[in-house]
Design a protein around this motif. Structure first.
Motif, mmCIF file in Angstrom:
data_model
loop_
_atom_site.group_PDB
_atom_site.id
_atom_site.type_symbol
_atom_site.label_atom_id
_atom_site.label_comp_id
_atom_site.label_asym_id
_atom_site.label_seq_id
_atom_site.Cartn_x
_atom_site.Cartn_y
_atom_site.Cartn_z
ATOM 1 N N ALA A 113 -2.515 -9.854 -12.724
ATOM 2 C CA ALA A 113 -2.459 -8.448 -12.313
ATOM 3 C C ALA A 113 -1.156 -7.776 -12.741
ATOM 4 N N LEU A 114 -0.060 -8.559 -12.754
ATOM 5 C CA LEU A 114 1.267 -8.030 -13.111
ATOM 6 C C LEU A 114 1.885 -8.909 -14.201
ATOM 7 N N PRO A 115 1.457 -8.743 -15.460
ATOM 8 C CA PRO A 115 1.909 -9.646 -16.522
ATOM 9 C C PRO A 115 3.413 -9.669 -16.753
ATOM 10 N N ASN A 160 5.700 -2.027 -10.265
ATOM 11 C CA ASN A 160 7.017 -2.106 -10.890
ATOM 12 C C ASN A 160 7.819 -3.319 -10.449
ATOM 13 N N LEU A 161 7.186 -4.219 -9.707
ATOM 14 C CA LEU A 161 7.869 -5.428 -9.274
ATOM 15 C C LEU A 161 8.213 -6.273 -10.498
ATOM 16 N N GLU A 162 9.490 -6.642 -10.623
ATOM 17 C CA GLU A 162 9.959 -7.414 -11.775
ATOM 18 C C GLU A 162 10.177 -8.884 -11.438
ATOM 19 N N ARG A 163 10.671 -9.152 -10.222
ATOM 20 C CA ARG A 163 10.952 -10.538 -9.830
ATOM 21 C C ARG A 163 10.421 -10.817 -8.430
ATOM 22 N N LEU A 164 9.783 -11.975 -8.297
ATOM 23 C CA LEU A 164 9.254 -12.422 -7.011
ATOM 24 C C LEU A 164 9.657 -13.872 -6.813
ATOM 25 N N PHE A 165 10.344 -14.142 -5.703
ATOM 26 C CA PHE A 165 10.750 -15.507 -5.387
ATOM 27 C C PHE A 165 10.011 -15.936 -4.128
ATOM 28 N N LEU A 166 9.281 -17.053 -4.228
ATOM 29 C CA LEU A 166 8.512 -17.594 -3.111
ATOM 30 C C LEU A 166 8.953 -19.023 -2.855
ATOM 31 N N SER A 193 0.808 -1.220 0.000
ATOM 32 C CA SER A 193 0.000 0.000 0.000
ATOM 33 C C SER A 193 0.843 1.273 0.000
ATOM 34 N N LEU A 194 2.141 1.151 0.239
ATOM 35 C CA LEU A 194 2.998 2.333 0.295
ATOM 36 C C LEU A 194 3.337 2.816 -1.113
ATOM 37 N N GLN A 195 2.889 3.997 -1.434
ATOM 38 C CA GLN A 195 3.041 4.558 -2.778
ATOM 39 C C GLN A 195 4.494 4.558 -3.237
ATOM 40 N N ASN A 196 5.404 4.936 -2.344
ATOM 41 C CA ASN A 196 6.814 4.999 -2.727
ATOM 42 C C ASN A 196 7.342 3.620 -3.131
ATOM 43 N N LEU A 197 6.907 2.551 -2.451
ATOM 44 C CA LEU A 197 7.381 1.211 -2.803
ATOM 45 C C LEU A 197 6.696 0.692 -4.064
ATOM 46 N N GLN A 198 5.494 1.136 -4.334
ATOM 47 C CA GLN A 198 4.840 0.765 -5.587
ATOM 48 C C GLN A 198 5.662 1.246 -6.774
ATOM 49 N N GLU A 199 6.381 2.325 -6.581
ATOM 50 C CA GLU A 199 7.216 2.890 -7.640
ATOM 51 C C GLU A 199 8.612 2.278 -7.687
#
Length: 196
Positions: A185-187, A160-166, A128-134
């Motif tokens: 949501a994030l293609p 702007n998230l490019e990579r997610l490791f779970l 929800s933090l706008q700065n981290l969304q960017e």
């Protein structure tokens, strides 16, 4: 003899409960947000202090090494050192401290590994933090037992998230559906899901 054994077990159990309560209290103190401190030293310095108090590490813009010693934080002008990466491995960060992340405009990478207090509300706050969304491009969530599908789906706001490791997230019950919803949501997001 059985009575004595039972009494000893009860005493040990009560002592362990007291220790857990003490550490929970201390961790909550470490996570308390001091908004006056943020105003005084700026969001990056205040966030670094919070993270290091809780056992995490930070990396600053233009510096290659990780900082993990609270007493060795860089000094100088308040706007000089910007946090670009956080390694929260084995730290005690919890939801009540996440307001420290508000105002971090250069944070590019976060690693949450073995964070026992990390839960869905933390990821919801993060998203929800706008700065981290960017600014946030890389996120790892590994061995955090309180994270569920709800928390991972909340990451859809990080545009702007490019990579997610779970990996090793026992709270994820419908892994593939969760990943599919996030991918929709994030293609452009590269999701690496370790199913083991």
């Amino acid at each position: 003899m059985k009575f004595l054994t039972k009494a000893i077990q009860t005493a040990v159990s009560q002592r362990e409960t007291g220790r857990r309560q003490f550490w929970a209290w201390l961790n909550a103190v470490f996570n308390k947000v001091d908004y006056d401190r943020i105003k005084t030293v700026g969001p990056d310095r205040a966030a670094a202090e919070w993270l290091l108090r809780c056992g995490a590490k930070v990396r600053f813009q233009g510096l290659d090494r990780w900082h993990q010693d609270y007493n060795a934080l860089p000094t100088g002008p308040l706007d000089r050192h910007k946090i670009v990466a956080i390694d929260a491995t084995d730290s005690c960060i919890m939801y009540r401290g996440f307001d420290h992340l508000d105002g971090l405009k250069y944070l590019d990478e976060i690693q949450f590994k073995k964070c026992i207090y990390l839960e869905d509300t933390c990821l919801e706050k993060l998203s929800s933090l706008q700065n981290l969304q960017e600014s946030l491009h890389l996120l790892e969530v590994v061995s955090c037992g309180n994270v569920t599908d709800k928390g991972i789906i909340a990451l859809h706001k990080l545009k702007n998230l490019e990579r997610l490791f779970l990996s090793d997230l026992p709270g994820l019950k419908d892994k593939q559906t969760t990943v599919d919803r996030l991918q929709t949501a994030l293609p452009g997001l590269d999701i690496n899901l370790d199913l083991d």
